[in-house]
Structures are given as C-alpha cells and as structure tokens.
Motif scaffolding. Sequence first.
Motif, PDB file in Angstrom:
ATOM      1  N   GLN A   1       0.812  -1.216   0.000  1.00  0.00           N
ATOM      2  CA  GLN A   1       0.000   0.000   0.000  1.00  0.00           C
ATOM      3  C   GLN A   1       0.845   1.265   0.000  1.00  0.00           C
ATOM      4  OE1 GLN A   1      -2.720  -1.154   3.287  1.00  0.00           O
ATOM      5  NE2 GLN A   1      -4.349  -0.555   1.884  1.00  0.00           N
ATOM      6  N   GLN A   2       2.090   1.154   0.400  1.00  0.00           N
ATOM      7  CA  GLN A   2       2.986   2.313   0.389  1.00  0.00           C
ATOM      8  C   GLN A   2       3.470   2.625  -1.024  1.00  0.00           C
ATOM      9  OE1 GLN A   2       6.119   1.437   3.176  1.00  0.00           O
ATOM     10  NE2 GLN A   2       4.687   1.018   4.833  1.00  0.00           N
ATOM     11  N   GLY A   3       3.106   1.813  -1.972  1.00  0.00           N
ATOM     12  CA  GLY A   3       3.542   1.937  -3.359  1.00  0.00           C
ATOM     13  C   GLY A   3       3.942   0.568  -3.838  1.00  0.00           C
ATOM     14  N   ASP A   4       4.016   0.396  -5.125  1.00  0.00           N
ATOM     15  CA  ASP A   4       4.348  -0.922  -5.666  1.00  0.00           C
ATOM     16  C   ASP A   4       5.675  -1.394  -5.079  1.00  0.00           C
ATOM     17  OD1 ASP A   4       4.353  -3.245  -7.121  1.00  0.00           O
ATOM     18  OD2 ASP A   4       4.192  -2.277  -9.062  1.00  0.00           O
ATOM     19  N   LEU A   5       5.635  -2.512  -4.404  1.00  0.00           N
ATOM     20  CA  LEU A   5       6.766  -3.060  -3.667  1.00  0.00           C
ATOM     21  C   LEU A   5       7.922  -3.405  -4.609  1.00  0.00           C
ATOM     22  CD1 LEU A   5       7.639  -4.019  -0.824  1.00  0.00           C
ATOM     23  CD2 LEU A   5       6.606  -6.218  -1.374  1.00  0.00           C
TER      24      LEU A   5
ATOM     25  N   THR B   1      -5.895  -4.685  -7.543  1.00  0.00           N
ATOM     26  CA  THR B   1      -6.373  -3.725  -6.553  1.00  0.00           C
ATOM     27  C   THR B   1      -6.170  -4.293  -5.156  1.00  0.00           C
ATOM     28  OG1 THR B   1      -8.625  -4.581  -6.736  1.00  0.00           O
ATOM     29  CG2 THR B   1      -8.085  -2.671  -8.083  1.00  0.00           C
ATOM     30  N   VAL B   2      -5.900  -3.396  -4.228  1.00  0.00           N
ATOM     31  CA  VAL B   2      -5.727  -3.783  -2.837  1.00  0.00           C
ATOM     32  C   VAL B   2      -7.101  -3.972  -2.212  1.00  0.00           C
ATOM     33  CG1 VAL B   2      -4.854  -2.996  -0.601  1.00  0.00           C
ATOM     34  CG2 VAL B   2      -3.527  -2.591  -2.683  1.00  0.00           C
ATOM     35  N   ALA B   3      -7.258  -5.068  -1.474  1.00  0.00           N
ATOM     36  CA  ALA B   3      -8.516  -5.374  -0.790  1.00  0.00           C
ATOM     37  C   ALA B   3      -8.204  -5.575   0.691  1.00  0.00           C
ATOM     38  CB  ALA B   3      -9.156  -6.623  -1.387  1.00  0.00           C
ATOM     39  N   PRO B   4      -8.167  -4.472   1.454  1.00  0.00           N
ATOM     40  CA  PRO B   4      -7.837  -4.568   2.875  1.00  0.00           C
ATOM     41  C   PRO B   4      -8.780  -5.522   3.604  1.00  0.00           C
ATOM     42  CG  PRO B   4      -7.962  -2.277   2.150  1.00  0.00           C
ATOM     43  CD  PRO B   4      -8.491  -3.116   1.036  1.00  0.00           C
ATOM     44  N   PRO B   5      -8.359  -6.178   4.666  1.00  0.00           N
ATOM     45  CA  PRO B   5      -7.136  -5.868   5.399  1.00  0.00           C
ATOM     46  C   PRO B   5      -5.895  -6.625   4.938  1.00  0.00           C
ATOM     47  CG  PRO B   5      -8.439  -7.427   6.661  1.00  0.00           C
ATOM     48  CD  PRO B   5      -9.228  -7.111   5.414  1.00  0.00           C
TER      49      PRO B   5
ATOM     50  N   PHE C   1       3.603  -5.467  -8.585  1.00  0.00           N
ATOM     51  CA  PHE C   1       2.356  -5.362  -9.360  1.00  0.00           C
ATOM     52  C   PHE C   1       2.636  -5.224 -10.849  1.00  0.00           C
ATOM     53  CE2 PHE C   1      -0.643  -3.670  -5.792  1.00  0.00           C
ATOM     54  CZ  PHE C   1      -0.479  -4.863  -5.106  1.00  0.00           C
ATOM     55  N   GLN C   2       3.587  -4.378 -11.211  1.00  0.00           N
ATOM     56  CA  GLN C   2       3.878  -4.200 -12.636  1.00  0.00           C
ATOM     57  C   GLN C   2       4.368  -5.495 -13.266  1.00  0.00           C
ATOM     58  OE1 GLN C   2       6.419  -0.809 -13.329  1.00  0.00           O
ATOM     59  NE2 GLN C   2       5.184   0.497 -12.002  1.00  0.00           N
ATOM     60  N   THR C   3       5.200  -6.222 -12.555  1.00  0.00           N
ATOM     61  CA  THR C   3       5.705  -7.492 -13.064  1.00  0.00           C
ATOM     62  C   THR C   3       4.575  -8.513 -13.186  1.00  0.00           C
ATOM     63  OG1 THR C   3       7.844  -7.015 -12.049  1.00  0.00           O
ATOM     64  CG2 THR C   3       7.432  -9.307 -12.699  1.00  0.00           C
ATOM     65  N   ALA C   4       3.685  -8.556 -12.190  1.00  0.00           N
ATOM     66  CA  ALA C   4       2.557  -9.494 -12.233  1.00  0.00           C
ATOM     67  C   ALA C   4       1.607  -9.165 -13.385  1.00  0.00           C
ATOM     68  CB  ALA C   4       1.810  -9.473 -10.897  1.00  0.00           C
ATOM     69  N   ILE C   5       1.378  -7.892 -13.645  1.00  0.00           N
ATOM     70  CA  ILE C   5       0.523  -7.493 -14.770  1.00  0.00           C
ATOM     71  C   ILE C   5       1.131  -7.973 -16.084  1.00  0.00           C
ATOM     72  CG2 ILE C   5      -0.272  -5.494 -16.109  1.00  0.00           C
ATOM     73  CD1 ILE C   5      -0.697  -4.088 -13.327  1.00  0.00           C
ATOM     74  N   LEU C   6       2.417  -7.738 -16.267  1.00  0.00           N
ATOM     75  CA  LEU C   6       3.079  -8.207 -17.491  1.00  0.00           C
ATOM     76  C   LEU C   6       3.029  -9.728 -17.611  1.00  0.00           C
ATOM     77  CD1 LEU C   6       6.175  -5.832 -17.588  1.00  0.00           C
ATOM     78  CD2 LEU C   6       4.194  -5.813 -19.123  1.00  0.00           C
ATOM     79  N   ALA C   7       3.271 -10.435 -16.505  1.00  0.00           N
ATOM     80  CA  ALA C   7       3.226 -11.900 -16.521  1.00  0.00           C
ATOM     81  C   ALA C   7       1.835 -12.402 -16.889  1.00  0.00           C
ATOM     82  CB  ALA C   7       3.657 -12.450 -15.164  1.00  0.00           C
ATOM     83  N   GLY C   8       0.793 -11.763 -16.349  1.00  0.00           N
ATOM     84  CA  GLY C   8      -0.575 -12.163 -16.662  1.00  0.00           C
ATOM     85  C   GLY C   8      -0.903 -11.988 -18.132  1.00  0.00           C
TER      86      GLY C   8
END
Length: 164
Positions: free
Chosen positions: A50-54, A96-100, A62-69
């Motif tokens: 949540q602090q930004g893409d890890l 998307t983040v789905a807290p908690p 997230f960017q890597t997972a999007i490309l992989a998908g």
Amino acid sequence: MPDSDSPKLTHLNAAGQPAMVDVGQKAVTRRVARARSRVLLGADILALVQQGDLPTRKGPVFQTAILAGIMAAKKTADLIPLCHPLGLDDCQVTITVAPPEAVVIECTATVTGKTGVEMEALTGASVAALTIYDMCKALSHDIVIQETRLLSKTGGKSDFQHEG
C-alpha cells in the motif's frame, strides 16, 4: 448414461478420446471474458504494498505481475492442451488492494473469433497471482491464492455473468 439433452464434455470425441473442438462452422463474433484471482498476502505485506508498488530484485511486484498475466494469456494454447491458439485483440490485467490483507487481480481478454477467451482470462489472472506469490514469498510463505474464477463471458453461444 446421460441423455442427449444433458451437458457433455466438449473435448472428447465419440470414442471418448481427447479431441480439439472443431470451431470451423462457428460464427466470428467479439468475445470477452473476465476472470479474477484473489491473493491473501497478510496484513504486513499488504501494508508494504500500500505504500507503493513493492520493489524487489525481480522488479516492482504489481507491474511485473501485470506483465506476466498478459504474457500468460497470450500463451494459453501452449499451456492448456486442446485450447485453440488465439490472437488476442486485447488483454487487460488490473490489481487492486482489498484490505485488510488481500489483493484482487482481474484479467479481461478480448478476441474477435470463433471461440471464447475464458481460458485466456483465467490463465492471465492465475499467472499474475502466481507471480505475486513468487515475488513476495521471501517475506512470507503464508501467502494463499484463495480463488480463481470466471466472472463473465460474452459473445459466444451462451453469455455468463457471475453474481457477486
């Protein structure tokens, strides 16, 4: 023995052997499928995300997972036996983040063709989820890919919309 009106497996021939579905006589239509995977990361990892893409050594999660998908959706026919190779018109992956403690991945695949893109959407969502697992496993082995499911499909013989 099922009667003639019962649903039948589509990838078996009359002799019960595996077979590709013949789509030669089907109409060319715009077909869209949307699938979702949910990944339970845990509150600690989610807080970092949540602090930004890890950032990791393999790149931002997230960017890597999007490309992989997207890459996986394009390669579905190489991964799943009897799937038709498709030239996708479009493939979109969102995270998307789905807290908690979870993230939700959605993959929407689109093609103009004679066969649907459900498997491409499901493959894209699944591989994005696996990529998040791979990139975050150094932080925890308690990560769970909770579900992958088809949410909707349109443009074929029967449309489908999951409620909820």
